[in-house]
Each structure stands twice: as structure tokens, then as C-alpha cells.
Design a protein around this motif. Structure first.
Motif, mmCIF file in Angstrom:
data_model
loop_
_atom_site.group_PDB
_atom_site.id
_atom_site.type_symbol
_atom_site.label_atom_id
_atom_site.label_comp_id
_atom_site.label_asym_id
_atom_site.label_seq_id
_atom_site.Cartn_x
_atom_site.Cartn_y
_atom_site.Cartn_z
ATOM 1 N N ARG A 142 0.835 -1.217 0.000
ATOM 2 C CA ARG A 142 0.000 0.000 0.000
ATOM 3 C C ARG A 142 0.869 1.266 0.000
ATOM 4 N NH1 ARG A 142 -2.348 -4.082 -0.038
ATOM 5 N NH2 ARG A 142 -1.725 -3.711 -2.202
ATOM 6 N N GLU A 145 1.921 1.926 -3.518
ATOM 7 C CA GLU A 145 0.809 2.479 -4.291
ATOM 8 C C GLU A 145 0.568 3.949 -3.958
ATOM 9 O OE1 GLU A 145 -1.435 -1.871 -4.416
ATOM 10 O OE2 GLU A 145 -2.237 -0.244 -3.159
ATOM 11 N N ARG A 149 0.853 6.973 -6.709
ATOM 12 C CA ARG A 149 -0.254 7.892 -6.999
ATOM 13 C C ARG A 149 0.210 9.339 -6.978
ATOM 14 N NH1 ARG A 149 -3.298 4.250 -3.753
ATOM 15 N NH2 ARG A 149 -2.931 5.553 -1.908
#
Length: 348
Positions: A142, A145, A149
């Protein structure tokens, strides 16, 4: 500010302003040393609790990435190298605190982000990662990610496996050289040709700095040398460097598993090869990293340097992931149970 955009060049035009999160324990420490050798301008951000006397020549900012980033407020750095982010919020809050987004961000993640490691199978960067937000590997996924982003084309994700070398606080790699240094009858799990992957922290650090200098984006496994190393090769190297007689007793995976010894911790570097989830953990494909410039010193050099450091520092520094290996008494009991009575005078 001008930088070389030639990804085939090993030279940078001018020093970069690099923020390194942590930087005083193990991998981060080697990253700082590599960046200083390349004449970069370094700022360290950490809590100031570990090795506060290190790197007196660089700027040091004190804080806590979970609760106090005030010393970073409004600051700008050309790049961030982050070996210590374990949760997505840590990356988000860091980027929010800075005065402007960095030109590049290199995150040290882990191969533990992958969903499974089937027995006998190799895996590359396209393998599925864990879902959810529970556990070390899932949280690292996570974190990757969250960074991608925010900086989709300005991010390097490095996924190491087992990192070894001087200043290693975990006790995993050093267990085997210290155990051989103790001599006597040594319990060794698995088969001699069992594949083994590890990377010297200094090789990893130098490559991370190189990727950062080149602004090389992408995801890279970083696990070990091109030619597969075996457990027998590592132990033969340890015996040669330690210079002490030791009798290696190889017990197969099933035999050791039946003793309820905990893999990876009580017997470091060992995972049963038929384990349904982790049997292929030591079979990562890192061709992409090698193509991007990752190189390796010899195993003998890594063993020799780590042994020399471990003799200077008999106890590893405190670490939340430090192993608690098999006691001498339990090791001897397992060997006696499976090999019969050992010769009198065997040194456990």
C-alpha cells in the motif's frame, strides 16, 4: 538545477540535495556513505536515537515521521531516498510537509509485498502483490501504491529480499558464521544445494544512489547475484573465513520441520522448500535490476567483511526483527535424536 538525463551514464553533473529518511542503522547508513562518496548534499531526518554521532558532516533534522515532521516544513530536496517507510500515511505526510514535491523519490520496499512464493517457482516484478492493509508485506504494498499515486513518473521502487553485511542488526546472516566460529557439530537444515538469495547492503546502497542519480523510475527486485548461490556454498565460505573446524550435519526439511523448529528465526535463512506459501521465497528474478546497473561483490568478500564486523561488535544493535536462534542445548538434542549419540567432546 541541471542534471544528466543520460541513463547510460554513471556520472551526475552536479551534487543533488538528497533527503534520506533514517540513515544511521543498516541499509540507510550504507546509502549515506555511498551518497557522500559521490559528493551529494545530504540531509538526514530521524529521531536521533540510533548512532547520533554518525555523519557529523551532514545536516540532521530531528523528528518523528509518524507525529512530528515540523523540521521538514517548507523544505525542498531534489530527491528523497526512503528506506524506512512502512505505511502509506508515512509517505503521504512526508510529501505534504515538504515545500515542493521532489524531482524523484526512491522507496525501499520488499519482496514480501508478493502474494505468495510457490515451491520451485521463480517470480518477477509482475507477480501479484498482497491485498488489504494488515501485516508487513501488505502495508509495504500500500505504501508503494500511495507513492506511485503522488509521483507516478518520478518513483523508483526497490524490492530487496534478504539484506546482509556489516551493521546488520537482525542476526540472520551472522548466525551462521558465529555458529561455525563456535565449532563442533552444526545442525544445518535442508539440502546442501538449496538455493539461497541475499544482497550485500553496500551493493544495494550504491545501486540505489545510482538509480537516484539517473532518475530511473520503475519497480525492481534486488535479491542476489546472477549465478544462484546455495546454502552449501555459503557455509563452505563461512568455514574458510572463520578458520575453525566444524562438522556440518545436514537434516532434510521434513526432519527439521518435525522438531517444531521455527523457520527463518530459530534457524535463519531456512524455509522448507515444499512450504506451500513461501517455498519459492529465495527464487526471485532480478534481471531487471541487473540491466539497470546492479552489481555484486563476491560472496567471500561479504562473508569476510561481515565476520570482521561481527567480531568487533559481539552483539547486534537492537532491532524489532532480530532473530532468536536455536539454543546450543536444543541444537544438540535435535542432532542426538536424529543422528544418534554424537562423539564425546562435541562442542555444542
Amino acid at each position: 538545477m541541471r542534471y544528466s538525463s543520460n541513463t547510460n551514464s554513471k556520472e551526475h553533473d552536479i551534487p543533488m540535495r538528497i533527503l534520506i529518511m533514517g540513515g544511521t542503522l543498516f541499509l540507510g547508513r550504507h546509502i549515506v556513505e555511498a551518497a557522500l562518496r559521490n559528493k551529494h548534499e545530504i540531509t538526514l531526518f530521524n529521531r536521533g536515537l540510533r548512532n547520533p554521532g554518525l555523519f557529523s558532516e551532514v545536516e540532521r533534522l530531528t523528528g518523528d515521521r509518524d507525529s512530528d515532521l515540523s523540521s521538514l516544513k517548507g523544505r525542498y530536496f531534489d530527491v528523497v531516498i526512503d528506506p524506512s517507510a512502512y505505511r502509506p500515511g508515512q509517505v503521504e505526510s512526508l510529501l505534504d510537509a515538504l515545500g515542493a514535491l521532489p524531482r524523484h523519490y526512491t522507496l525501499v520496499s520488499t519482496v514480501s509485498v508478493y502474494a505468495s512464493f510457490p515451491p520451485g517457482s521463480r517470480y518477477d516484478e509482475q507477480a501479484a502483490v498482497l491485498t488489504g492493509d494488515e501485516g508487513y508485506g501488505a502495508l509495504k504494498a500500500r505504501t508503494e501504491e500511495a507513492l506511485q499515486r503522488r509521483l507516478p513518473s518520478q518513483t523508483t521502487i526497490v524490492r530487496p529480499g534478504l539484506i546482509v553485511g556489516p551493521h546488520d542488526p537482525t542476526g540472520r546472516f551472522t548466525y551462521w558464521m558465529r555458529r561455525i566460529d563456535r565449532g563442533g557439530d552444526v545442525l544445518v537444515p535442508g539440502r546442501p544445494d538449496r538455493p539461497l538469495q541475499f544482497i550485500d547492503a553496500r551493493d544495494l546502497a550504491e545501486w540505489i544512489v545510482l538509480l537516484t542519480e539517473r532518475s530511473t523510475s520503475g519497480v525492481f527486485n534486488a535479491t542476489g547475484a546472477t549465478v544462484q548461490t546455495t546454502m552449501a556454498q555459503l557455509l563452505d565460505c563461512c568455514v574458510a573465513e572463520v578458520g575453525r573446524e566444524a562438522c556440518l550435519h545436514w537434516l532434510d526439511d521434513d526432519t527439521v520441520t518435525a522438531t517444531d523448529v521455527e523457520a527463518w528465526t530459530e534457524l535463519p535463512l531456512w524455509i522448507p522448500e515444499n512450504h506451500p506459501e513461501f517455498g519459492g521465497f529465495m527464487r526471485a528474478n532480478n534481471d531487471r535490476a541487473i540491466a539497470a546497473g546492479l552489481t555484486f561483490r563476491s560472496m567471500r568478500q561479504t562473508v569476510a567483511d561481515t565476520l570482521a564486523w561481527s567480531r568487533e561488535v559481539p552483539d547486534e544493535p537492537p532491532s524489532p526483527v532480530k532473530v532468536v536462534p536455536l539454543s546450543p542445548e536444543r541444537e544438540l538434542a535435535i542432532l542426538e535424536q536424529n543422528n544418534g549419540r554424537l562423539p564425546s567432546g562435541a562442542d555444542a
